[in-house]
Design an enzyme around this catalytic site. Structure first.
Site, short mmCIF file in Angstrom:
data_model
loop_
_atom_site.label_atom_id
_atom_site.label_comp_id
_atom_site.label_asym_id
_atom_site.label_seq_id
_atom_site.Cartn_x
_atom_site.Cartn_y
_atom_site.Cartn_z
N TRP A 12 -10.22 7.38 6.05
CA TRP A 12 -11.49 8.10 5.79
C TRP A 12 -12.10 7.73 4.43
O TRP A 12 -13.20 8.12 4.13
CB TRP A 12 -11.26 9.61 5.85
CG TRP A 12 -11.03 10.16 7.23
CD1 TRP A 12 -10.90 9.47 8.40
CD2 TRP A 12 -10.91 11.55 7.58
NE1 TRP A 12 -10.71 10.31 9.44
CE2 TRP A 12 -10.71 11.61 8.98
CE3 TRP A 12 -10.94 12.74 6.87
CZ2 TRP A 12 -10.55 12.82 9.67
CZ3 TRP A 12 -10.78 13.94 7.53
CH2 TRP A 12 -10.58 13.97 8.92
N LYS A 13 -11.33 7.03 3.60
CA LYS A 13 -11.79 6.66 2.24
C LYS A 13 -12.27 7.93 1.51
O LYS A 13 -11.69 8.99 1.71
CB LYS A 13 -12.87 5.59 2.34
CG LYS A 13 -12.41 4.40 3.18
CD LYS A 13 -13.30 3.21 3.09
CE LYS A 13 -12.72 2.10 3.97
NZ LYS A 13 -13.43 0.84 3.85
N HIS A 96 -4.71 -1.10 -0.61
CA HIS A 96 -6.05 -1.32 -0.02
C HIS A 96 -6.91 -2.13 -0.99
O HIS A 96 -6.86 -1.92 -2.20
CB HIS A 96 -6.72 0.01 0.31
CG HIS A 96 -7.92 -0.17 1.17
ND1 HIS A 96 -9.13 -0.56 0.66
CD2 HIS A 96 -8.09 -0.07 2.52
CE1 HIS A 96 -10.00 -0.68 1.65
NE2 HIS A 96 -9.39 -0.38 2.79
N GLU A 98 -9.95 -2.01 -1.75
CA GLU A 98 -10.87 -1.26 -2.62
C GLU A 98 -10.14 -0.75 -3.85
O GLU A 98 -10.70 -0.71 -4.95
CB GLU A 98 -11.53 -0.12 -1.82
CG GLU A 98 -12.57 -0.68 -0.86
CD GLU A 98 -12.87 0.19 0.35
OE1 GLU A 98 -12.43 1.36 0.39
OE2 GLU A 98 -13.53 -0.32 1.28
N GLU A 166 -6.62 -7.10 6.30
CA GLU A 166 -8.02 -6.68 6.18
C GLU A 166 -8.79 -7.69 5.35
O GLU A 166 -8.81 -7.59 4.11
CB GLU A 166 -8.11 -5.31 5.49
CG GLU A 166 -7.41 -4.21 6.25
CD GLU A 166 -8.01 -2.84 5.93
OE1 GLU A 166 -8.42 -2.17 6.86
OE2 GLU A 166 -8.09 -2.49 4.74
N GLY A 172 -16.45 -2.88 5.97
CA GLY A 172 -17.67 -2.12 5.77
C GLY A 172 -18.93 -2.97 5.79
O GLY A 172 -20.00 -2.51 5.41
N SER A 211 -14.46 -3.54 9.86
CA SER A 211 -15.56 -3.30 10.81
C SER A 211 -15.09 -3.20 12.26
O SER A 211 -15.73 -3.72 13.16
CB SER A 211 -16.63 -4.39 10.66
OG SER A 211 -17.21 -4.34 9.37
N GLY A 232 -12.06 2.14 9.21
CA GLY A 232 -12.73 2.88 8.14
C GLY A 232 -13.90 3.67 8.71
O GLY A 232 -13.72 4.71 9.35
N GLY A 233 -15.12 3.14 8.52
CA GLY A 233 -16.35 3.85 8.90
C GLY A 233 -16.32 4.49 10.29
O GLY A 233 -16.70 5.66 10.44
P1 PGA Z 1 -14.25 -0.49 7.82
O1 PGA Z 1 -13.06 -0.27 6.77
O2 PGA Z 1 -13.71 -0.23 9.18
O3 PGA Z 1 -15.31 0.50 7.42
O4 PGA Z 1 -14.71 -1.90 7.66
C1 PGA Z 1 -11.75 -0.68 7.06
C2 PGA Z 1 -10.85 -0.38 5.88
O5 PGA Z 1 -11.26 -0.61 4.74
O6 PGA Z 1 -9.70 0.06 6.06
#
Ligand code: PGA
Length: 250
Positions: A12-13, A96, A98, A166, A172, A211, A232-233
């Site tokens: 969910w970030k 991750h 990020e 990833e 994203g 994505s 993620g999203g």
């Molecule tokens: P995303 O993110 O599905 O929004 O691209 C994946 C993630 O960072 O785990």
């Protein structure tokens, strides 16, 4: 080929409020039909206790998005493995991209964080993957192998480690790696880890992230070396997320 046990994990970030976490999980569970995939929900720390009561059903697990490499003490703002376990977590995402980008020290602490998590019997979702410059230069395999060596090779085994490949350029951005690109990297990761950790070669799970949506989940699932996804999203939308889980039901 025997049926695989797939994993569908939600990252969910830093999204939605703690008060919206319960309704989102309830909506997911309302439409969820028991299937063969394990589902791991990884909300922000502040949402964990709101989600934990709802994820105690067979096949659903709760995870956090990071932990400290320290056990406890004077580390203002950090969260320990014991703390997330006390709130019901069985899993934790480590490494991750990020986090690696946000914090220059992150790369140096990943191996220690993994060891801390494993010492507490948490299962680790370990993230690796290259950025666009590295992919364009054709260096993605050597880059990912370097990450694996640095972060994982000092472990005794990968019994409680799930890998998430990833590619940063696909996170994203709406730009998914093709299923073939993902499969090729997964095969490469699997072959290398099988040499270093032969006892894990049959059981190792490698998830794809970047994505993932309901409209590409099925094709990803059909790839030989893809054992699930880290979403993620699309995991913030119950209908989308359920459709992704359904794609991994076999
Ligand atoms: P995303 O993110 O599905 O929004 O691209 C994946 C993630 O960072 O785990």
């Amino acid at each position: 080929m025997p049926h695989k046990k797939y994993i569908v994990a939600a990252n969910w970030k830093m999204n939605i409020l703690p008060s919206s976490a319960k309704p989102l999980v309830s909506e997911i569970l309302f439409s969820y039909v028991r299937n063969n995939a394990d589902v791991i929900i990884c909300p922000p720390y502040t949402h964990l206790s709101n989600v934990s009561a709802n994820t105690i059903i067979a096949g659903f697990y709760l995870g956090a998005q990071n932990i400290s490499e320290h056990i406890s003490g004077a580390f203002t703002g950090e969260i320990s493995a014991d703390m997330i376990m006390d709130l019901g977590c069985t899993h934790v995402i480590i490494g991750h991209s990020e986090r690696r980008e946000l914090n220059p020290r992150e790369n140096e602490s990943i191996a220690a964080k993994i060891k801390m998590a494993l010492s507490k019997n948490l299962r680790v979702i370990y993230c690796c993957g290259e950025n666009l410059d590295i992919r364009n230069a054709g260096r993605e395999k050597s880059f990912v192998l370097d990450q694996l060596i640095k972060d994982l090779y000092s472990l005794e085994n990968l019994d409680s480690v799930i890998i998430a490949y990833e590619p940063i350029w696909a996170i994203g951005t709406g730009k998914t790696a093709t299923a073939q690109q993902a499969n090729e990297m997964h095969q490469f990761i699997k072959e290398n880890l099988s040499v270093r950790f032969p006892s894990n070669s049959a059981s190792l799970k490698i998830l794809y992230g970047g994505s993932v949506k309901s409209n590409n989940a099925r094709e990803l699932m059909e790839q030989e070396y893809i054992d699930g996804v880290l979403v993620g999203g699309a995991s913030l939308n119950a209908t989308e997320f359920i459709a992704i889980i359904d794609a991994f039901n076999n």
